[in-house]
Motif scaffolding. Structure first.
Motif, PDB file in Angstrom:
ATOM      1  N   PRO A  92       0.805  -1.226   0.000  1.00 35.42           N
ATOM      2  CA  PRO A  92       0.000   0.000   0.000  1.00 35.42           C
ATOM      3  C   PRO A  92       0.840   1.279   0.000  1.00 35.42           C
ATOM      4  CG  PRO A  92      -0.136  -1.111   2.128  1.00 35.42           C
ATOM      5  CD  PRO A  92       0.517  -2.071   1.180  1.00 35.42           C
ATOM      6  N   TYR A  93       2.026   1.217   0.592  1.00 33.84           N
ATOM      7  CA  TYR A  93       2.873   2.410   0.615  1.00 33.84           C
ATOM      8  C   TYR A  93       3.302   2.796  -0.801  1.00 33.84           C
ATOM      9  CZ  TYR A  93       6.763   5.567   1.384  1.00 33.84           C
ATOM     10  OH  TYR A  93       7.601   6.652   1.336  1.00 33.84           O
ATOM     11  N   MET A  94       3.712   1.799  -1.591  1.00 30.72           N
ATOM     12  CA  MET A  94       4.152   2.095  -2.950  1.00 30.72           C
ATOM     13  C   MET A  94       3.008   2.624  -3.807  1.00 30.72           C
ATOM     14  SD  MET A  94       7.228   1.532  -2.459  1.00 30.72           S
ATOM     15  CE  MET A  94       7.843   1.875  -4.114  1.00 30.72           C
ATOM     16  N   LEU A  95       1.803   2.102  -3.592  1.00 32.84           N
ATOM     17  CA  LEU A  95       0.640   2.630  -4.314  1.00 32.84           C
ATOM     18  C   LEU A  95       0.379   4.076  -3.923  1.00 32.84           C
ATOM     19  CD1 LEU A  95      -2.105  -0.149  -4.429  1.00 32.84           C
ATOM     20  CD2 LEU A  95      -0.868   0.848  -6.340  1.00 32.84           C
ATOM     21  N   ALA A  96       0.411   4.374  -2.636  1.00 30.21           N
ATOM     22  CA  ALA A  96       0.138   5.735  -2.177  1.00 30.21           C
ATOM     23  C   ALA A  96       1.166   6.714  -2.730  1.00 30.21           C
ATOM     24  CB  ALA A  96       0.123   5.774  -0.647  1.00 30.21           C
ATOM     25  N   MET A 137      -7.919  -5.841   0.842  1.00 27.94           N
ATOM     26  CA  MET A 137      -8.299  -4.542   0.300  1.00 27.94           C
ATOM     27  C   MET A 137      -8.573  -3.554   1.425  1.00 27.94           C
ATOM     28  SD  MET A 137     -11.642  -3.207  -1.803  1.00 27.94           S
ATOM     29  CE  MET A 137     -12.469  -2.845  -0.245  1.00 27.94           C
ATOM     30  N   GLU A 138      -9.316  -3.976   2.438  1.00 31.31           N
ATOM     31  CA  GLU A 138      -9.656  -3.073   3.535  1.00 31.31           C
ATOM     32  C   GLU A 138      -8.419  -2.675   4.339  1.00 31.31           C
ATOM     33  OE1 GLU A 138     -12.846  -4.736   5.792  1.00 31.31           O
ATOM     34  OE2 GLU A 138     -14.182  -4.889   4.060  1.00 31.31           O
ATOM     35  N   GLU A 139      -7.500  -3.612   4.563  1.00 38.33           N
ATOM     36  CA  GLU A 139      -6.271  -3.279   5.274  1.00 38.33           C
ATOM     37  C   GLU A 139      -5.429  -2.288   4.470  1.00 38.33           C
ATOM     38  OE1 GLU A 139      -5.660  -7.514   7.709  1.00 38.33           O
ATOM     39  OE2 GLU A 139      -4.559  -7.134   5.841  1.00 38.33           O
ATOM     40  N   SER A 140      -5.352  -2.510   3.175  1.00 40.58           N
ATOM     41  CA  SER A 140      -4.599  -1.600   2.317  1.00 40.58           C
ATOM     42  C   SER A 140      -5.258  -0.236   2.254  1.00 40.58           C
ATOM     43  CB  SER A 140      -4.482  -2.199   0.911  1.00 40.58           C
ATOM     44  OG  SER A 140      -3.811  -1.320   0.044  1.00 40.58           O
ATOM     45  N   LEU A 141      -6.579  -0.206   2.104  1.00 38.03           N
ATOM     46  CA  LEU A 141      -7.296   1.068   1.998  1.00 38.03           C
ATOM     47  C   LEU A 141      -7.111   1.899   3.263  1.00 38.03           C
ATOM     48  CD1 LEU A 141      -9.195   2.905   0.393  1.00 38.03           C
ATOM     49  CD2 LEU A 141     -11.119   1.656   1.402  1.00 38.03           C
ATOM     50  N   ASP A 142      -7.242   1.274   4.431  1.00 37.33           N
ATOM     51  CA  ASP A 142      -7.034   2.001   5.686  1.00 37.33           C
ATOM     52  C   ASP A 142      -5.650   2.659   5.696  1.00 37.33           C
ATOM     53  OD1 ASP A 142      -9.489   1.069   6.491  1.00 37.33           O
ATOM     54  OD2 ASP A 142      -8.705  -0.478   7.832  1.00 37.33           O
TER      55      ASP A 142
END
Length: 388
Positions: A92-96, A137-142
């Motif tokens: 998720p960090y790389m996506l953000a 998905m929910e863990e990444s979205l948070d």
């Protein structure tokens, strides 16, 4: 109108997986997709959503950010959207980080759509268990939302580990890049969107029974928004509709008969959801219209059916045409032109003042004619009186 809780001008866009024939040259397909982005920008469409898929052959875009970066150099106004990124596949960090940079490169025209991943065949290739997709998905979205808000995140799960992570460059858009979450059948997407105050991107057919399901999902979204202290916003609710129009119904049905067979085969052979149109049906376009699966016809037909959907749902912010190559390329371009010319202004009320001006003038035209005639006669008489 009486059935609407939200009645502001309706935006139009394209939800563009895309679906392309497996016979189409893929190099040309990518270029054609960008040409379509330019076309929609000139026509005044507000949004285009590029998908992410890695298997099945027809949905050719693997990295929506690449399409967005390229389209940003070739368009001026249209919002450029990831439709959608499969969060369980990435750190998720790389996506953000990627999203924040792209928000700057598009000068705030970016919308970041997210979901769990549509195709089990994608997840299998990278050994992500299908039954883990929604949790991840929910863990990444948070995590992504926290990072986009400027927070420092330390979080360890069974699939990623962040230690005092924060963005190196925050997003261009304040307070954060606009985001939306997909919703198809389960309430997981609308609930996740509600917890974070994000938009909802509803996919699926448009028959009355399914629309009733969408109404219930929106109710859940409103509840989750209020629990988290957010105000639910129907303006950020987007609905996808399968649609192709032409000057006549006969032409529209003839156009759609070109692409339906291959698209139907794909829904039977690749898509995990139950197919909505039987294989080898004699007239798939007619079946799709009769069963409220697609809008195929004239601009007036499109206006009527979109209005039906609006009334059933109580109002929403945007219609996204489902881009699936039902018609040959020139006919697709003409369909989008007709939407821009006649369907879009109906729902934005762009011609309300023009029509009022026309009606007022028409109602008084006999008086105006008499006054104009009398003025002309007076001018003639004055000229004669001077000896002309």
């Amino acid at each position: 109108m009486s059935g609407l809780h939200y009645d502001r001008a309706l935006r139009f866009g394209l939800f563009f997986a895309p679906f392309h024939s497996v016979k189409l040259n893929p190099t040309y397909a990518f270029e054609r997709d960008l040409l379509l982005s330019e076309h929609l920008d000139r026509l005044g469409f507000e949004e285009i959503w590029y998908g992410e898929h890695h298997s099945g052959g027809m949905e050719t875009v693997a990295a929506p950010e690449l399409m967005i970066a390229a389209a940003a150099q070739r368009t001026k106004y249209i919002k450029l959207c990831a439709g959608v990124r499969s969060l369980p596949y990435y750190n998720p960090y790389m996506l953000a980080e990627t999203v924040a940079q792209l928000d700057h490169m598009t000068r705030g025209r970016l919308i970041f759509g997210v979901g769990p991943g549509a195709l089990p065949s994608d997840a299998k290739m990278i050994a992500v268990p299908v039954n883990e997709l929604r949790r991840r998905m929910e863990e990444s979205l948070d995590t992504i939302v926290a990072l986009m808000k400027g927070e420092t995140v330390t979080k360890k799960t069974d699939w990623f580990d962040l230690r005092e992570a924060r963005l190196s460059v925050g997003p261009f858009t304040e307070p954060m890049t606009e985001m939306a979450v997909t919703s198809i059948r389960s309430p997981a997407g609308v609930a996740a969107a509600g917890r974070h105050g994000l938009g909802v991107l509803t996919l699926g057919p448009m028959n009355d029974a399914v629309l009733g399901h969408h109404v219930e999902n929106w109710r859940i979204h409103e509840e989750e928004c209020r629990k988290a202290g957010h105000v639910p916003d129907r303006g950020k609710w987007r609905i996808t509709l399968m649609m192709h129009i032409a000057e006549t119904r006969e032409q529209a049905f003839a156009d759609a008969s070109w692409g339906f067979p291959e698209y139907i085969g794909y829904t039977h052979d690749v898509v995990p959801a139950p197919p909505s149109i039987p294989r080898d049906i004699a007239n798939p376009a007619q079946f799709a219209v009769e069963n409220q699966i697609a809008i195929i016809g004239t601009p007036d037909d499109a206006i009527r059916e979109i209005e039906r959907v609006r009334q059933k749902l109580g109002g929403f912010g945007a219609v996204l045409v489902f881009g699936n190559d039902l018609a040959p390329w020139p006919a697709q371009l003409r369909s989008f032109e007709l939407i821009a010319e006649f369907v879009k202004p109906h729902f934005s009320r762009a011609n309300a003042l023009r029509q009022a001006s026309y009606d007022k003038t028409a109602a008084a035209i006999e008086t105006y004619r008499k006054e104009a005639g009398a003025a002309a006669e007076s001018a003639i008489n004055r000229y004669k009186a001077r000896g002309g």
